[in-house]
Design an enzyme around this catalytic site. Structure first.
Site, PDB file in Angstrom:
ATOM      1  N   ASP A  74     -26.267  18.002 -26.220  1.00 19.38           N
ATOM      2  CA  ASP A  74     -26.430  16.579 -26.485  1.00 19.38           C
ATOM      3  C   ASP A  74     -25.152  15.867 -26.004  1.00 19.38           C
ATOM      4  O   ASP A  74     -25.023  15.552 -24.817  1.00 19.38           O
ATOM      5  CB  ASP A  74     -26.647  16.452 -28.007  1.00 19.38           C
ATOM      6  N   PHE A 128     -36.044  12.888 -30.228  1.00 20.38           N
ATOM      7  CA  PHE A 128     -35.685  13.881 -31.249  1.00 20.38           C
ATOM      8  C   PHE A 128     -36.693  15.031 -31.202  1.00 20.38           C
ATOM      9  O   PHE A 128     -37.852  14.873 -31.569  1.00 20.38           O
ATOM     10  CB  PHE A 128     -35.638  13.265 -32.652  1.00 20.38           C
ATOM     11  N   VAL A 129     -36.217  16.179 -30.699  1.00 19.61           N
ATOM     12  CA  VAL A 129     -37.120  17.311 -30.486  1.00 19.61           C
ATOM     13  C   VAL A 129     -36.883  18.425 -31.507  1.00 19.61           C
ATOM     14  O   VAL A 129     -35.763  18.647 -31.950  1.00 19.61           O
ATOM     15  CB  VAL A 129     -37.003  17.878 -29.051  1.00 19.61           C
TER      16      VAL A 129
END
Ligand code: PRP
Length: 180
Positions: free
Chosen positions: A103, A152-153
Site C-alpha cells: 500500500d 478495500f480488498v
C-alpha cells in the site's frame, strides 16, 4: 461473509494462474541460489503456501511479523517488528520477502533495509497485490501478481478486523461493512 463482498476482483482461477506465472519466473531467477521465502504474517500465508508449492527449485521458508496498521483501513505509518527473523546463516540466504499487498510501501521498504543490515546476501520482494496509487515512499517490488485500484480488498489472506482471510478469492469489501 459472501454477502459482504461488493465484487470479486480476482477469482480462484485467476489467482492460480497468477501464482503459477510468478513461481515460474522466481524458479528461473533463483536457480543455483539459496532461496529463503520470508512470509510476513499474517496476510501472506495463503499466497506463500500456494507460491512455494509451484516453485521448482529448493526453497526454505521463514516468517516475520510486523505491525504497521491498527484495526482499521488507514495505515498508522509505523513499522514495529513483532516477530523477528533468527537465523545464523543469513549471510548465505537470498531472501525473497513475500507479502499479500503493498500500500504505502513503508513496510517493505523498511524490511528490505532491515534485512540487508542483518547481512542477507540478497533481498528481493514479491507481493500478490500492489496498489501503486497509494505509495507514500519510493518503492518498487521485484515481483507483482496484480496491480489493483485503491479499493478495500479482502480474502486470500487479506483481512478486515481479522475476518475474511480464508476466502479463496480476492474481493472488494462493501463500504457499509467498514463504515457502519
Ligand atoms: C498489510 C500487508 C503489509 C502492509 C502493507 O499488513 O500485509 O504488511 O499492510 O502496507 P504498507 O505498504 O502501507 O506498509 P497488516 O499490517 O494489515 O497486517 P496483516 O498482514 O497481519 O493483515
Amino acid at each position: 461473509m459472501i454477502s459482504d463482498i461488493e465484487k470479486v476482483l480476482l477469482s480462484e482461477e485467476e489467482i492460480e494462474k497468477t501464482v503459477k506465472t510468478l513461481a515460474e519466473k522466481i524458479s528461473a531467477d533463483y536457480e543455483g541460489k539459496k532461496l529463503l521465502l520470508l512470509g510476513i504474517l499474517k496476510g501472506s500465508v495463503v499466497f506463500m503456501g500456494d507460491l512455494m508449492k509451484h516453485l521448482t527449485i529448493p526453497t526454505q521458508i521463514d516468517f516475520m511479523r510486523v505491525s504497521s496498521y491498527g484495526h482499521g483501513t488507514v495505515s498508522s505509518g509505523r513499522v514495529n517488528i513483532v516477530l523477528d527473523l533468527f537465523r545464523n546463516d543469513i549471510g548465505e540466504c537470498d531472501i525473497l520477502v513475500v507479502e499479500d499487498i503493498i500500500d504505502s510501501g513503508k513496510t517493505l521498504s523498511y524490511l528490505v533495509q532491515y534485512l540487508k543490515n542483518k547481512g542477507a546476501r540478497s533481498v528481493k520482494t514479491c507481493t500478490m497485490l500492489d496498489k501503486p496509487s497509494r505509495r507514500e515512499v519510493d518503492f518498487t517490488p521485484d515481483y507483482v501478481g496484480a496491480k489493483i485500484p485503491d479499493e478495500f480488498v479482502v480474502g486470500y489472506g487479506l483481512d478486515y478486523n481479522e475476518d475474511y482471510r480464508a476466502l479463496p478469492y480476492i474481493g472488494i469489501l462493501k463500504r457499509e461493512v467498514y463504515e457502519k
